[in-house]
Design a protein around this motif. Structure first.
Motif, PDB file in Angstrom:
ATOM      1  N   ALA A 104       0.825  -1.208   0.000  1.00  0.00           N
ATOM      2  CA  ALA A 104       0.000   0.000   0.000  1.00  0.00           C
ATOM      3  C   ALA A 104       0.853   1.249   0.000  1.00  0.00           C
ATOM      4  O   ALA A 104       0.605   2.198  -0.757  1.00  0.00           O
ATOM      5  N   THR A 105       1.897   1.259   0.828  1.00  0.00           N
ATOM      6  CA  THR A 105       2.780   2.420   0.892  1.00  0.00           C
ATOM      7  C   THR A 105       3.505   2.620  -0.424  1.00  0.00           C
ATOM      8  O   THR A 105       3.701   3.748  -0.889  1.00  0.00           O
ATOM      9  N   ALA A 106       3.904   1.513  -1.067  1.00  0.00           N
ATOM     10  CA  ALA A 106       4.591   1.615  -2.351  1.00  0.00           C
ATOM     11  C   ALA A 106       3.708   2.288  -3.391  1.00  0.00           C
ATOM     12  O   ALA A 106       4.155   3.131  -4.165  1.00  0.00           O
ATOM     13  N   TYR A 107       2.419   1.939  -3.428  1.00  0.00           N
ATOM     14  CA  TYR A 107       1.505   2.582  -4.364  1.00  0.00           C
ATOM     15  C   TYR A 107       1.338   4.055  -4.045  1.00  0.00           C
ATOM     16  O   TYR A 107       1.312   4.908  -4.943  1.00  0.00           O
ATOM     17  N   LEU A 108       1.211   4.386  -2.750  1.00  0.00           N
ATOM     18  CA  LEU A 108       1.023   5.779  -2.373  1.00  0.00           C
ATOM     19  C   LEU A 108       2.232   6.631  -2.737  1.00  0.00           C
ATOM     20  O   LEU A 108       2.109   7.817  -3.016  1.00  0.00           O
ATOM     21  N   GLU A 141      -8.598   3.382   2.407  1.00  0.00           N
ATOM     22  CA  GLU A 141      -8.643   4.066   3.697  1.00  0.00           C
ATOM     23  C   GLU A 141      -7.531   5.106   3.805  1.00  0.00           C
ATOM     24  O   GLU A 141      -7.746   6.227   4.282  1.00  0.00           O
ATOM     25  N   GLN A 142      -6.317   4.745   3.354  1.00  0.00           N
ATOM     26  CA  GLN A 142      -5.195   5.678   3.441  1.00  0.00           C
ATOM     27  C   GLN A 142      -5.385   6.865   2.499  1.00  0.00           C
ATOM     28  O   GLN A 142      -5.083   8.004   2.862  1.00  0.00           O
ATOM     29  N   VAL A 143      -5.877   6.598   1.289  1.00  0.00           N
ATOM     30  CA  VAL A 143      -6.090   7.679   0.323  1.00  0.00           C
ATOM     31  C   VAL A 143      -7.164   8.637   0.831  1.00  0.00           C
ATOM     32  O   VAL A 143      -7.029   9.861   0.729  1.00  0.00           O
ATOM     33  N   ALA A 144      -8.251   8.076   1.374  1.00  0.00           N
ATOM     34  CA  ALA A 144      -9.325   8.928   1.892  1.00  0.00           C
ATOM     35  C   ALA A 144      -8.821   9.794   3.040  1.00  0.00           C
ATOM     36  O   ALA A 144      -9.135  10.987   3.122  1.00  0.00           O
ATOM     37  N   ALA A 145      -8.015   9.206   3.932  1.00  0.00           N
ATOM     38  CA  ALA A 145      -7.465   9.983   5.048  1.00  0.00           C
ATOM     39  C   ALA A 145      -6.526  11.071   4.543  1.00  0.00           C
ATOM     40  O   ALA A 145      -6.516  12.202   5.057  1.00  0.00           O
ATOM     41  N   PHE A 146      -5.742  10.767   3.504  1.00  0.00           N
ATOM     42  CA  PHE A 146      -4.814  11.751   2.948  1.00  0.00           C
ATOM     43  C   PHE A 146      -5.560  12.893   2.266  1.00  0.00           C
ATOM     44  O   PHE A 146      -5.246  14.066   2.460  1.00  0.00           O
ATOM     45  N   ARG A 147      -6.593  12.563   1.495  1.00  0.00           N
ATOM     46  CA  ARG A 147      -7.313  13.582   0.732  1.00  0.00           C
ATOM     47  C   ARG A 147      -8.183  14.470   1.613  1.00  0.00           C
ATOM     48  O   ARG A 147      -8.492  15.595   1.221  1.00  0.00           O
ATOM     49  N   ASN A 148      -8.579  13.972   2.779  1.00  0.00           N
ATOM     50  CA  ASN A 148      -9.489  14.731   3.637  1.00  0.00           C
ATOM     51  C   ASN A 148      -8.823  15.277   4.890  1.00  0.00           C
ATOM     52  O   ASN A 148      -9.514  15.787   5.778  1.00  0.00           O
ATOM     53  N   ARG A 149      -7.504  15.181   4.994  1.00  0.00           N
ATOM     54  CA  ARG A 149      -6.829  15.650   6.206  1.00  0.00           C
ATOM     55  C   ARG A 149      -6.959  17.166   6.336  1.00  0.00           C
ATOM     56  O   ARG A 149      -6.995  17.882   5.331  1.00  0.00           O
ATOM     57  N   PRO A 150      -7.040  17.683   7.549  1.00  0.00           N
ATOM     58  CA  PRO A 150      -7.136  19.137   7.746  1.00  0.00           C
ATOM     59  C   PRO A 150      -5.871  19.854   7.279  1.00  0.00           C
ATOM     60  O   PRO A 150      -4.767  19.306   7.355  1.00  0.00           O
ATOM     61  N   LEU A 151      -6.039  21.080   6.796  1.00  0.00           N
ATOM     62  CA  LEU A 151      -4.904  21.879   6.315  1.00  0.00           C
ATOM     63  C   LEU A 151      -4.718  23.150   7.133  1.00  0.00           C
ATOM     64  O   LEU A 151      -4.016  24.064   6.693  1.00  0.00           O
ATOM     65  N   ASP A 152      -5.322  23.210   8.300  1.00  0.00           N
ATOM     66  CA  ASP A 152      -5.316  24.454   9.070  1.00  0.00           C
ATOM     67  C   ASP A 152      -4.211  24.525  10.113  1.00  0.00           C
ATOM     68  O   ASP A 152      -4.166  25.476  10.903  1.00  0.00           O
ATOM     69  N   ALA A 153      -3.298  23.544  10.133  1.00  0.00           N
ATOM     70  CA  ALA A 153      -2.254  23.553  11.164  1.00  0.00           C
ATOM     71  C   ALA A 153      -1.184  24.595  10.880  1.00  0.00           C
ATOM     72  O   ALA A 153      -0.729  25.297  11.780  1.00  0.00           O
ATOM     73  N   ASP A 154      -0.744  24.718   9.630  1.00  0.00           N
ATOM     74  CA  ASP A 154       0.324  25.640   9.260  1.00  0.00           C
ATOM     75  C   ASP A 154      -0.086  26.441   8.031  1.00  0.00           C
ATOM     76  O   ASP A 154      -0.883  25.968   7.210  1.00  0.00           O
ATOM     77  N   GLU A 192       4.574  20.112  -0.404  1.00  0.00           N
ATOM     78  CA  GLU A 192       3.647  19.121   0.133  1.00  0.00           C
ATOM     79  C   GLU A 192       2.406  19.083  -0.744  1.00  0.00           C
ATOM     80  O   GLU A 192       1.825  20.120  -1.068  1.00  0.00           O
ATOM     81  N   ILE A 193       1.998  17.895  -1.156  1.00  0.00           N
ATOM     82  CA  ILE A 193       0.771  17.752  -1.938  1.00  0.00           C
ATOM     83  C   ILE A 193      -0.415  17.959  -1.013  1.00  0.00           C
ATOM     84  O   ILE A 193      -0.594  17.227  -0.050  1.00  0.00           O
ATOM     85  N   LEU A 194      -1.220  18.965  -1.300  1.00  0.00           N
ATOM     86  CA  LEU A 194      -2.333  19.318  -0.432  1.00  0.00           C
ATOM     87  C   LEU A 194      -3.649  18.685  -0.872  1.00  0.00           C
ATOM     88  O   LEU A 194      -4.516  18.424  -0.045  1.00  0.00           O
TER      89      LEU A 194
END
Length: 333
Positions: A104-108, A141-154, A192-194
């Motif tokens: 999975a990590t290799a594909y990501l 699951e990993q792709v969904a978490a990556f695409r929907n992660r919050p961007l308000d930290a920095d 960073e890919i947002l």
């Protein structure tokens, strides 16, 4: 191959895969035998008379994928009752979770060999359909978490937005789609890919939905957006990132400029334009652009008119500190 009784610690790092697999098998066999001989484990003896008779081996060992490769484990077979090492071999499952994570990590990360080859590289075997399905679910699951992660930290002061044409399989057919990608510079100065989104067409509605999703996730502090001059994209940037400057793609605009000059003059015009981006400070950049426009107005008025209208969008980087120019004056995010 039989595992040695002892092995110097420094030799373990250089050990062959066969030796590591033998060590894993020997250690697991010893643990299973010790556990099967414990007389107080009721789930093993199932209420039968407790004895200390040695267990027998199963005729058909089970294969187990491990970090050292595929290893055959044979659980002890008791004369009375039953024993199954759940901590080692999970029922109806052959692949180790670590292998699923590796694939999975290799594909990501963009690695795209055949799954079977990737599984065989650490000594594993071919993957079954159920294992491939498990990996696909893990990826989703990993792709969904990556695409929907919050961007308000920095804050992400600089943003590159582009669309990449891709071919994908859908319903048994190969079709063309557009992958909309946003890349930002984070607080540490790294790219960073947002966000990533797939659309059937690169139009204004797609860009509006894409940028709306970024701002909904809390995208803060954007000061400069770099993209091509797609009308729908530029309008979407103005609608959802109103406080940000816009810089046109340097490569696209250079091509548009060169398309308006004779082929024999293209090397000269390209070199002349490049000098405006290589100046040491903001005033020098603006002065050099005047020097670029002067000869073009005399020899190539059509090209000069095009560059005059696009110069402010091409030189938006010059309004920022000089130490940041290396990152933002190019369209290569």
């Amino acid at each position: 191959m039989t595992a040695p009784d002892n092995l110097p610690p420094h030799a373990l790092a250089a050990a062959s895969p066969d030796l590591l697999r033998a060590m894993v098998k020997t250690f697991a066999d010893a643990l299973m035998s010790a556990e099967a001989r414990r007389p107080r484990r009721r789930r093993i003896w199932a209420g039968q008379r407790r004895t200390h008779q040695p267990p027998q081996r199963l005729d058909r060992p089970r294969e187990r994928g491990t970090r050292a490769g595929t290893v055959e484990f044979a659980a002890p077979k008791l004369r009375q009752g039953s024993y199954f090492p759940h901590w080692l071999i999970e029922r109806r499952r052959r692949a180790e979770q670590a292998l699923i994570s590796v694939v999975a990590t290799a594909y990501l990360l963009g690695v795209s060999p055949r799954v079977e080859k990737l599984a065989e590289s650490p000594g594993g075997t071919q993957l079954s359909k159920s294992q491939a399905s498990t990996m696909a679910k893990h990826l989703d699951e990993q792709v969904a978490a990556f695409r929907n992660r919050p961007l308000d930290a920095d804050p992400y002061a600089f943003l590159w937005v582009d669309a990449l044409a891709q071919k994908v399989r859908e319903g048994g057919r190969i079709i063309n789609v557009h992958a909309l990608v946003a890349v930002g510079v984070n607080a540490d100065g790294h790219h960073e890919i947002l966000g990533v989104d797939i659309t059937t067409a690169e139009d204004g509605a797609s860009w509006l939905a894409f940028l709306r999703s970024l701002t909904a996730r809390g995208l803060p502090g954007v000061q400069l957006v770099v993209s091509d001059a797609h009308t729908g994209l530029v309008n979407a940037i103005g609608a959802f990132l109103p406080g940000a400057s816009w810089q046109g793609c340097r490569t696209h605009d250079a091509r548009n400029l060169l398309s308006q000059v004779p082929k024999s003059a293209q090397p000269w015009v390209a070199t002349l334009l490049r000098t405006a981006f290589e100046q040491p400070d903001t005033d020098a950049v603006k002065a050099q652009m005047i020097h670029v426009l002067d000869p073009l107005e005399t020899k190539l008025p059509k090209a000069a008119a095009h560059l005059h209208s696009a110069q402010h969008d091409l030189l938006a980087f010059a309004a920022f500190p000089r130490e940041l120019w290396r990152q933002i004056r190019s369209n290569n995010g």
